[in-house]
Write an enzyme that holds these catalytic residues in place. Structure first.
Site, PDB file in Angstrom:
ATOM      1  CG  ASN A 174      -1.730   1.602   1.556  1.00  0.00           C
ATOM      2  OD1 ASN A 174      -2.411   1.821   0.608  1.00  0.00           O
ATOM      3  ND2 ASN A 174      -1.036   2.468   2.275  1.00  0.00           N
ATOM      4  CD  GLU A 175      -1.132   6.814   0.651  1.00  0.00           C
ATOM      5  OE1 GLU A 175      -0.475   6.407   1.290  1.00  0.00           O
ATOM      6  OE2 GLU A 175      -2.521   6.322  -0.060  1.00  0.00           O
ATOM      7  CD  GLU A 297      -5.968   4.295   1.050  1.00  0.00           C
ATOM      8  OE1 GLU A 297      -5.787   5.269   1.549  1.00  0.00           O
ATOM      9  OE2 GLU A 297      -4.984   3.632   1.467  1.00  0.00           O
TER      10      GLU A 297
END
Ligand code: AHR
Length: 489
Positions: A174-175, A297
């Site tokens: 993630n990210e 997101e």
């Protein structure tokens, strides 16, 4: 009153609307998991196996299709083995990203799948690449999905689950350009290739592997991913975009003026440019749409409510957020050829939440009601609709009307938002190549500052509304600051 013409041609199809476009996100952050979803079996709050029954009912009502977990930034510090087995022996850890609070791991893999089973939604697991090992992620997949004799399958059985679960969606990190390891895109692409190699398809399970994608307008990240990732190994690339005009002063969720409102709307409308431009890059490498864009997101992010923990990201939710949700979902429908999933951040008590809880009370936010109004788009065929429009603000991109339409099982769903705070909009729409004769409508409207709180949880709620249909000519009037669903069959 302003008048707008609209045209929908049911023959002119865009793409299938994956239900996952109406997806959500649950992180170990603030009161999302603990209190919001999981209260434990001994709680006086009604629950089944520790999971609140009120939120499960609320999620079922909007046909919540998919839930992403355990993060967010939390995912890249999460070690799944700490969250299985006897709860008394589970390791406690620091939640370094979100308030430095103690995470007791009482909600782990089994509890997450239990939640998804109760809701009837797909699980989407975000794996740890930033601080975890390949072995750890590979073993998690084995633990969740292998039906046979193996160390992880045995461990799962010892923990009370004989049969594996089905897991389709797996995020590889993630990210990773930020909290997930501060990696450069070339480095992450190689890491992705390695990590995903060891995430196997066991026992008939077929993983849909999702690579960490760009933040907002980082087009170079998308370019590097598309250049370096193999289509056999990658089914999706994520995109994160929060509607924050100024990160140093995110503003209040409830105290804002008209200029603040228009600024958030124009920021949200940038999503359309991002989707278009990332899609253009993806089209060059993948003209047949084999890799989907996963907006896992998105949403409004304001300053926290006064007096609450700054690390918990708890914010109220007004009609402004409903308008933003409506125009975002219309954009996702219109981009459904490339966008295969989107997950609002986050599902309970965090950021642009669907529901808020306080002890045993739970309320549905205006954003929740938009997902209710839009739920019939899930699994429909998006069709082109053209709307005359007008920009609400010089120098900012804020169309007054937002719209999308889809057809499913002989029923057309048209969703409309009037973003003006002052003017009614009369929509006159010609519907072509569609045989419907019956029309009904539902509306969400109110003052742009209106919100639901625990004393008045139904200030903002859906009501029945009126639209007319004569020989394929649809007419509906949208009050200022409103979201309307028209159903034609
Ligand atoms: O949703 C809150 C945070 O925003 C997530 O943990 C992270 O992925 C993003 O920066």
């Amino acid at each position: 009153m302003k008048k707008f013409s609209m045209l929908i041609n049911a023959k002119d199809k865009i793409a299938h609307i994956n239900p996952e476009i109406y997806g959500h996100f649950s992180e170990h952050l603030g009161r999302c998991i603990y209190e919001g979803i999981y209260v434990g079996e001994d709680s006086p709050i009604p629950n089944v196996n520790g999971i609140r029954t009120d939120i499960v009912e609320a999620f079922k009502n909007i046909k919540l299709p998919i839930l992403r977990w355990p993060g967010g930034c939390f995912a890249d510090e999460y070690h799944w083995k700490d969250g299985i087995g006897d709860k008394k022996n589970r390791k406690k850890m620091i939640n370094t990203n979100w308030g430095g609070v103690v995470e007791d791991n009482s909600f782990g893999t089994h509890e997450f799948f239990e939640l998804c089973e109760q809701v009837g939604c797909e699980p989407y697991i975000a794996g740890n690449v930033g601080s975890g090992t390949i072995q750890e992620l590979a073993e998690w997949v084995e633990y969740m999905t292998f039906d046979g004799v193996s160390p992880m399958a045995e461990l799962r059985k010892e923990n009370g689950r004989e049969k594996p679960w089905k897991l389709k969606y797996l995020g590889i990190g993630n990210e990773n350009w930020g909290c997930g390891g501060n990696m450069r895109p070339e480095y992450y692409a190689d890491e992705y290739r390695r990590y995903q190699s060891f995430c196997k398809n066991y026992s008939g399970n077929n993983l849909f592997k999702i690579a960490c994608g760009p933040s907002g307008d980082d087009y170079n990240w998308t370019e590097v991913m598309m250049k370096n990732l193999n289509k056999d190994q990658t089914k999706g690339i994520s995109l994160h975009f929060y509607y924050v005009p100024d990160w140093s002063d995110k503003g209040s969720a409830t105290q804002f003026n008209e200029e603040d409102y228009l600024t958030i709307l124009s920021t949200a409308n940038r999503m359309d440019t991002l989707l278009t431009r990332h899609t253009e890059i993806m089209n060059r490498y993948d003209p047949n749409n084999e890799i989907g864009l996963v907006v896992d997101e998105w949403g409004c992010w304001y300053e926290v409510e006064p007096g609450t923990n700054p690390g918990f990201l708890y914010q109220q939710n007004t009609m402004r957020d409903a308008i933003v949700a409506a125009l975002s979902l219309n954009m996702f429908n219109r981009h459904s050829k490339r966008v295969v999933m989107a997950n609002l951040a986050q599902v309970v008590n965090v950021l642009q939440a669907l529901v808020l809880t306080s002890g045993e009370q739970m309320l549905k936010t205006p954003t929740y009601h938009v997902f209710d109004l839009y739920k019939e788009h899930q699994d429909g065929e998006a069709v082109y609709c053209y709307t005359e429009n007008e920009n609400l603000c010089e120098g900012k991109d804020v169309p007054m009307i937002s719209s999308s339409a889809s057809v499913k099982d002989g029923v057309m769903t048209i969703t409309l938002a009037n973003c003006s705070l002052t003017d009614e909009a009369e929509i006159n729409c010609d519907i072509c190549h569609f045989a419907g004769t019956e029309v009904s409508a539902r509306i969400l409207t109110g003052d742009v500052h209106a919100y639901n709180d625990f004393d008045t949880p139904e200030t903002v709620k859906i009501e029945e509304y009126t639209a007319t249909l004569v020989d394929g000519a649809l007419s509906v009037t949208l009050p200022p600051c409103s979201v309307v669903t028209v159903t034609v069959k």
